[in-house]
Structure formats: structure tokens, C-alpha cells
Design a protein around this motif. Structure first.
Motif, mmCIF file in Angstrom:
data_model
loop_
_atom_site.group_PDB
_atom_site.id
_atom_site.type_symbol
_atom_site.label_atom_id
_atom_site.label_comp_id
_atom_site.label_asym_id
_atom_site.label_seq_id
_atom_site.Cartn_x
_atom_site.Cartn_y
_atom_site.Cartn_z
ATOM 1 N N GLY A 1 48.723 104.735 79.616
ATOM 2 C CA GLY A 1 49.431 104.373 80.842
ATOM 3 C C GLY A 1 50.931 104.601 80.752
ATOM 4 N N ALA A 2 51.576 104.440 81.898
ATOM 5 C CA ALA A 2 53.012 104.716 81.979
ATOM 6 C C ALA A 2 53.818 103.802 81.052
ATOM 7 C CB ALA A 2 53.491 104.568 83.417
ATOM 8 N N GLU A 3 53.318 102.567 80.811
ATOM 9 C CA GLU A 3 54.075 101.655 79.931
ATOM 10 C C GLU A 3 53.870 102.044 78.478
ATOM 11 O OE1 GLU A 3 51.639 100.853 82.841
ATOM 12 O OE2 GLU A 3 50.780 100.152 80.941
ATOM 13 N N GLY A 4 52.701 102.608 78.191
ATOM 14 C CA GLY A 4 52.388 102.946 76.800
ATOM 15 C C GLY A 4 53.182 104.135 76.284
ATOM 16 N N VAL A 5 53.614 105.003 77.191
ATOM 17 C CA VAL A 5 54.267 106.239 76.751
ATOM 18 C C VAL A 5 55.588 105.962 76.014
ATOM 19 C CG1 VAL A 5 55.266 108.422 77.527
ATOM 20 C CG2 VAL A 5 53.058 107.685 78.423
ATOM 21 N N PRO A 6 56.550 105.231 76.631
ATOM 22 C CA PRO A 6 57.784 104.965 75.868
ATOM 23 C C PRO A 6 57.524 104.082 74.650
ATOM 24 C CG PRO A 6 57.804 103.812 77.995
ATOM 25 C CD PRO A 6 56.622 104.715 78.010
ATOM 26 N N GLU A 7 56.506 103.236 74.751
ATOM 27 C CA GLU A 7 56.172 102.332 73.640
ATOM 28 C C GLU A 7 55.798 103.134 72.388
ATOM 29 O OE1 GLU A 7 56.133 98.440 72.559
ATOM 30 O OE2 GLU A 7 56.700 99.320 74.487
ATOM 31 N N LEU A 8 55.049 104.209 72.599
ATOM 32 C CA LEU A 8 54.615 105.002 71.450
ATOM 33 C C LEU A 8 55.821 105.656 70.781
ATOM 34 C CD1 LEU A 8 54.190 108.402 71.319
ATOM 35 C CD2 LEU A 8 52.763 107.900 73.266
ATOM 36 N N ALA A 9 56.759 106.149 71.592
ATOM 37 C CA ALA A 9 57.946 106.790 71.014
ATOM 38 C C ALA A 9 58.756 105.775 70.213
ATOM 39 C CB ALA A 9 58.804 107.396 72.122
ATOM 40 N N LYS A 10 58.919 104.579 70.782
ATOM 41 C CA LYS A 10 59.724 103.565 70.092
ATOM 42 C C LYS A 10 59.093 103.182 68.756
ATOM 43 C CE LYS A 10 61.407 101.486 74.355
ATOM 44 N NZ LYS A 10 61.219 100.342 75.234
ATOM 45 N N ASN A 11 57.767 103.058 68.743
ATOM 46 C CA ASN A 11 57.109 102.695 67.488
ATOM 47 C C ASN A 11 57.150 103.823 66.467
ATOM 48 O OD1 ASN A 11 56.388 99.964 67.852
ATOM 49 N ND2 ASN A 11 54.798 100.591 69.285
ATOM 50 N N ALA A 12 57.084 105.064 66.951
ATOM 51 C CA ALA A 12 57.183 106.204 66.025
ATOM 52 C C ALA A 12 58.553 106.193 65.351
ATOM 53 C CB ALA A 12 56.954 107.513 66.779
ATOM 54 N N VAL A 13 59.594 105.924 66.131
ATOM 55 C CA VAL A 13 60.958 105.902 65.594
ATOM 56 C C VAL A 13 61.153 104.693 64.668
ATOM 57 C CG1 VAL A 13 63.406 105.714 66.232
ATOM 58 C CG2 VAL A 13 61.882 107.212 67.542
ATOM 59 N N LEU A 14 60.592 103.571 65.090
ATOM 60 C CA LEU A 14 60.700 102.359 64.264
ATOM 61 C C LEU A 14 60.035 102.565 62.902
ATOM 62 C CD1 LEU A 14 61.446 99.315 64.063
ATOM 63 C CD2 LEU A 14 59.210 98.819 65.066
ATOM 64 N N ASN A 15 58.832 103.107 62.913
ATOM 65 C CA ASN A 15 58.106 103.323 61.660
ATOM 66 C C ASN A 15 58.868 104.254 60.717
ATOM 67 O OD1 ASN A 15 56.080 101.604 62.328
ATOM 68 N ND2 ASN A 15 54.485 103.163 62.583
ATOM 69 N N ALA A 16 59.440 105.310 61.268
ATOM 70 C CA ALA A 16 60.167 106.269 60.425
ATOM 71 C C ALA A 16 61.423 105.609 59.848
ATOM 72 C CB ALA A 16 60.533 107.515 61.230
ATOM 73 N N ASN A 17 62.148 104.862 60.668
ATOM 74 C CA ASN A 17 63.367 104.227 60.171
ATOM 75 C C ASN A 17 63.064 103.138 59.147
ATOM 76 O OD1 ASN A 17 66.047 105.172 61.426
ATOM 77 N ND2 ASN A 17 64.599 105.222 63.134
ATOM 78 N N TYR A 18 61.951 102.438 59.364
ATOM 79 C CA TYR A 18 61.550 101.396 58.403
ATOM 80 C C TYR A 18 61.328 102.016 57.027
ATOM 81 C CZ TYR A 18 58.639 97.761 56.246
ATOM 82 O OH TYR A 18 58.111 96.824 55.396
ATOM 83 N N MET A 19 60.558 103.111 57.002
ATOM 84 C CA MET A 19 60.291 103.765 55.715
ATOM 85 C C MET A 19 61.567 104.323 55.103
ATOM 86 S SD MET A 19 56.726 105.840 55.618
ATOM 87 C CE MET A 19 56.738 106.055 53.837
ATOM 88 N N MET A 20 62.391 104.931 55.944
ATOM 89 C CA MET A 20 63.624 105.541 55.429
ATOM 90 C C MET A 20 64.521 104.474 54.796
ATOM 91 S SD MET A 20 66.385 107.971 57.344
ATOM 92 C CE MET A 20 67.265 106.698 58.219
ATOM 93 N N GLU A 21 64.679 103.360 55.492
ATOM 94 C CA GLU A 21 65.528 102.281 54.964
ATOM 95 C C GLU A 21 65.008 101.768 53.622
ATOM 96 O OE1 GLU A 21 68.450 100.798 55.770
ATOM 97 O OE2 GLU A 21 68.623 102.483 57.166
ATOM 98 N N LYS A 22 63.683 101.612 53.539
ATOM 99 C CA LYS A 22 63.097 101.058 52.314
ATOM 100 C C LYS A 22 63.174 102.039 51.147
ATOM 101 C CE LYS A 22 61.245 97.098 53.755
ATOM 102 N NZ LYS A 22 61.399 95.799 53.117
ATOM 103 N N LEU A 23 63.281 103.330 51.476
ATOM 104 C CA LEU A 23 63.236 104.328 50.403
ATOM 105 C C LEU A 23 64.600 104.880 50.013
ATOM 106 C CD1 LEU A 23 60.033 106.396 51.315
ATOM 107 C CD2 LEU A 23 60.330 104.756 49.448
ATOM 108 N N LYS A 24 65.611 104.638 50.843
ATOM 109 C CA LYS A 24 66.848 105.387 50.613
ATOM 110 C C LYS A 24 67.595 104.999 49.339
ATOM 111 C CE LYS A 24 70.103 102.983 53.606
ATOM 112 N NZ LYS A 24 70.673 102.983 54.948
ATOM 113 N N ASP A 25 67.287 103.826 48.777
ATOM 114 C CA ASP A 25 67.911 103.488 47.497
ATOM 115 C C ASP A 25 67.241 104.217 46.330
ATOM 116 O OD1 ASP A 25 69.649 101.870 48.761
ATOM 117 O OD2 ASP A 25 68.515 100.012 48.419
#
Ligand SMILES: *Cc1c(COP(=O)(O)O)cnc(C)c1O
Length: 472
Positions: free
Chosen positions: A330-354
Motif C-alpha cells: 500500500g501507499a503507506e508501506g512504500v516510504p516505510e520500506l525505504a526508511k527501514n532499508a536505510v535504517l538497517n544499513a546505517n545500523y550495521m555501518m555504525e556497529k562495524l565502523k570501529d
């Protein structure tokens, strides 16, 4: 593992059909000289053979699959169910439109939704892959300049971070490829862009977020500069997963775009399976489009159309999977998926960058790139070694050695469909490999140790592939 031919035993066939008692007369030229070498194998053994094969392959169903640039997200099963409806699978492409109204309506719905998502006025579902979509979009740009008598516009500007298909498609469409540099932030160098714009510029091809996972800060300025020079702007939408529902390429100055339904829109990909790379464009390019659906006119090919890119309507069933996906989230799910994709990538990046140096010190979008250059120099452990070590943790390796502008690159794209626990496990695996690298680099270079085969001769596999079995 044995081939099915190697499991074959004479007389073990499955004689479930009676001998043929119909006389078939074929011309001599059409007859075999000797019997076809078919495997003779019991049903039991055959079942085992295919089960073994299935176990030897790896997909999203087997575990974490962070292959950057590929968006290996979960494919909801309902997509398959809907695409398998008899109303979709039992129709013939030559059936008259009035007899397949439902299928036409479904295509029109998808074109409409993709138009809304991209901010484009017209969509064609024809191209069968991202690269073919690029080729289509570039032909639109070419047709446009030619229609205005600007035949000297033969240059397509492409940043050095681009996916390899971009320069290839531009060359195929008859353009000269002009490569421009990225700056230290991984974004387009505006001075370099300016230096290469001229009356020869046909357009710019830009992937955004780009292949290092970064959204270009200057995107509006970039499209303005290209337009001012008389060029058009092409958006490689293969990375749309990061911005879908949040940013519309049509609103930030792009004239045409392709999408990868087999990435962003969850339809399966890999293994050479069918994909789809629909193309969207602004109204002023619509007259050159391949066939599109229109609510009022049905399937139309504009008079100046550059012609069909595939037979009929492209990979119709792939499009139906994408439509199902959009209708279910649905229309609400579309931006939600993008936000979660970005969140997941940043979460991993933050945890790994050290532990692993990131190629760019910047908030990432849906993927991030680390560089193992330092480790490689110090202890010879390469990106390839870390990728191989991940196999021992049951993790599909990230994309390696791409983009080319980052040395010893590993590009990680977790996608929005992975849970935090899965990401945490992968982070632990990366950290454990880092520890192993510090303590005993040679042991990392010996990975994988738990897989059915260890290090394969990848050069020979690529240069001298053996793709068929010759029966004696
Ligand atoms: C995957 C990809 C493509 C090409 O898509 P195909 O369907 O594989 O042809 C083009 N550009 C980018 C950025 C991609 O990630």
C-alpha cells in the motif's frame, strides 16, 4: 556431487508409459543417428538428486544475503500466487485486447503506480532488465536530440562510481562515454561536471543513491547544470529502494528513469531468471516511447516510437508480481520500506565502523561500502578473504571489489526485510572475523573451512567455463 548422468544405470528407467503403438513417420533428415543419451534413474534416486541440488544452491531463504547493489529482499509468496492466476498464465499474447481486459487493466494499474512513484508521466513495462531499461532510456534521449536536429549531441556523462551497465548501455546506444570524477565524499565533482558539459552533451546518467550508497547533496544543482547545457538527465533507478516513496526522481530534474522490478519491487532475481526494467519518462519524451498502456487508448505505440524493446508486453508475470507487492504494502508501506532499508544499513555501518574502515564518512542510504585496503597492506588479508570467511558463518558474501573507485571494497546491503537479530548476528560474524584477522591473518586466508568445497579456481571458471556435459 554426481551429475544425473553419472547416477544413471542402464535399465533403471521409469517405464510408467506403455510402448508407443502409433506409427510415426518422420523424414530421415529429422531422425537421430543414435539414441538420445538420457539418464536412466529411478524416481527415488531422481528425487534425491534434485533435493541435493536444491541444498547446494543458496538464496534468500537460506540466510542473510547482503549482496550490495542487488537488493536481495524477501519475495512475499503472495506475489507468486497472484502471478500464477489462470487469468494471467493462460492467456496468449496475440489474444485481442477485449478478451484480456483484466490483464490490460493490471498493466495499466502498474504503469500508473510506477508513474506516481517516480514522478514520470509515461511508463513502459517492456524492457526485460535494468540494462535494457537503460538502453531504452538512452534511445529516448537520442531520439529527442535527433528530432531537434541536434545530432552533434553524442556524449553521455557518467560518474566513475557508476554500475558497469551504464557505460555499456551508452556505448550500445551509439554515444561516446565521458567519465567524470567523484569527490572525497563519493559525490559528483561539480567542477569536473562543468568542465565536461558542452553543446556535445546529450545527457547525464546518474545512479542515486549512487553505488557507494550516498545520496548526492547537489542533485538539484547537477540536473540544473545539465539542462542548462542542453542535455537531458537519466536516473538509474536500480537503487530506488533507498528513496522510494520519499523522493521522486521526476521532481528533482530527471527526464527519464528505469526501475528494477527484480530489486526494489521484490520480484525474484538471480540465476538468470526473468526480470523487468520498466522505463518512465516526462511528457516531452513520450512520443518516442515503446508500447505503453493508456487508460483511454489501450496499448499504444506512438508514431515516432523507437520500436519494441521486447516481444509483446515484456515479462508480464514479473510485472504482476510487482503489482501485487505494491497493492499489498500500500501507499503507506512504500516510504516505510525505504526508511527501514536505510535504517538497517546505517545500523550495521555504525556497529562495524570501529572494526572496518568505511570508504566514506557519511550517513549511508540503503548500503555502505567498507575498504579493506589497510588490512590488505598490513597483513595481506583481502576483501575476498573476508568474503570467504563469512561463508563459514552461513552468510552470503557482500558484493566485492565494486564500486571500482574503492580499493578492496566490500559493499553491504542488508535490505529492509531483515530483522534486527539477523543483523546483530551478521555484525558479530564480521567482528569475529576482524579478531581472527588481527590474531592469525593466515587462518582467514584459508577460509572457508566448513563448506562442501573450499577455494574455487574462479579465473578458470570465468575464462573456461564447462557448461555442458558430453555423454560418451
Ligand atoms: C542491477 C543494476 C543495474 C542493472 O540491472 P540488470 O537488471 O541487472 O540489468 C543497473 N544499475 C545499477 C545501479 C544496478 O544496481
Amino acid at each position: 556431487m554426481k551429475l544425473i548422468f553419472e547416477r544413471s544405470m542402464p535399465g533403471r528407467g521409469q517405464d510408467i508409459f506403455p510402448e508407443c503403438d502409433v506409427e510415426i513417420k518422420l523424414p530421415q533428415a529429422a531422425l537421430r543417428e543414435k539414441e538420445a543419451a538420457l539418464p536412466e534413474i529411478s524416481e527415488n534416486e531422481m528425487g534425491r538428486h534434485y533435493t541435493e541440488l536444491a541444498k547446494a544452491s543458496r538464496g534468500v531463504n537460506d540466510g542473510f544475503y547482503p549482496l550490495g547493489s542487488c537488493t536481495m529482499k524477501h519475495n512475499p509468496r503472495i506475489n507468486e500466487k497472484m502471478a500464477a492466476l489462470p487469468g494471467f498464465t493462460n492467456i496468449h499474447p496475440l489474444q485481442p485486447e477485449w478478451s484480456v481486459y483484466g490483464a490490460c487493466k493490471a498493466m495499466e494499474m502498474l504503469e500508473h503506480d510506477l508513474g506516481e512513484i517516480t514522478g514520470m508521466d509515461r511508463i513502459t513495462l517492456q524492457p526485460a532488465a535494468g540494462a535494457q531499461g537503460e538502453f531504452t532510456g538512452l534511445l529516448l534521449i537520442k531520439s529527442y536530440h535527433e528530432s531537434r536536429g541536434e545530432n552533434q549531441r553524442k556524449e553521455i556523462i557518467i560518474p566513475d562510481s557508476a554500475h558497469g551497465t551504464n557505460p555499456a548501455s551508452a556505448a550500445m546506444a551509439g554515444f561516446k562515454v565521458v567519465v567524470i570524477k567523484s569527490n572525497e565524499k563519493g559525490m559528483i565533482d561539480l567542477d569536473d561536471l562543468k568542465a565536461h558539459l558542452s553543446e556535445k552533451t546529450a545527457g547525464l546518467m546518474l545512479t542515486n543513491p549512487n553505488t557507494v550508497g550516498i545520496f548526492d547533496d547537489n542533485i538539484m544543482e547537477i540536473t540544473r547544470m545539465v539542462h542548462e547545457a542542453g542535455g537531458l538527465c537519466y536516473y538509474d533507478g536500480a537503487n530506488l529502494n533507498a528513496v522510494i516513496g520519499l523522493v521522486r526522481p521526476g521532481d528533482i530534474g530527471f527526464d527519464c528513469i528505469h526501475l528494477n522490478l527484480h530489486k526494489t519491487f521484490s520480484t525474484p532475481h538471480g540465476g538468470g531468471g526473468p526480470g523487468a526494467g520498466p522505463v518512465g519518462c516526462k511528457d516531452f519524451l513520450a512520443e518516442f516511447m515503446p508500447g505503453t498502456y493508456s487508460k483511454d487508448d489501450g496499448f499504444v505505440r506512438a508514431e515516432k516510437s523507437l520500436g519494441d524493446m521486447t516481444g509483446f508486453h515484456g515479462n508480464f508475470l514479473v510485472c504482476m508480481k510487482a503489482l501485487t507487492y505494491l497493492l499489498t504494502i500500500g501507499a503507506e508501506g512504500v516510504p516505510e520500506l525505504a526508511k527501514n532499508a536505510v535504517l538497517n544499513a546505517n545500523y550495521m555501518m555504525e556497529k562495524l565502523k570501529d572494526y572496518y574502515p568505511m570508504a566514506y564518512d557519511h550517513t549511508c542510504m540503503h548500503e555502505f561500502v567498507m575498504s579493506l585496503e589497510k588490512f590488505h597492506k598490513e597483513s595481506h588479508v583481502s576483501a575476498l578473504d573476508v568474503a570467504k570467511a563469512l561463508l563459514d558463518y552461513g552468510i552470503h558474501p557482500p558484493t566485492m571489489y565494486f564500486p571500482l573507485i574503492v580499493d578492496e571494497a566490500l559493499m553491504v546491503e542488508p535490505t529492509e526485510t531483515e530483522a534486527k537479530e539477523v543483523l546483530d548476528e551478521a555484525i558479530e560474524a564480521f567482528i569475529a572475523i576482524h579478531k581472527q584477522m588481527m590474531e592469525s591473518p593466515e587462518s582467514v586466508m584459508a577460509c572457508p573451512v566448513t563448506t562442501p568445497v573450499r577455494r574455487l579456481d574462479e579465473v578458470s571458471a570465468a575464462r573456461h567455463p564447462i557448461l555442458k556435459y558430453t555423454a560418451e
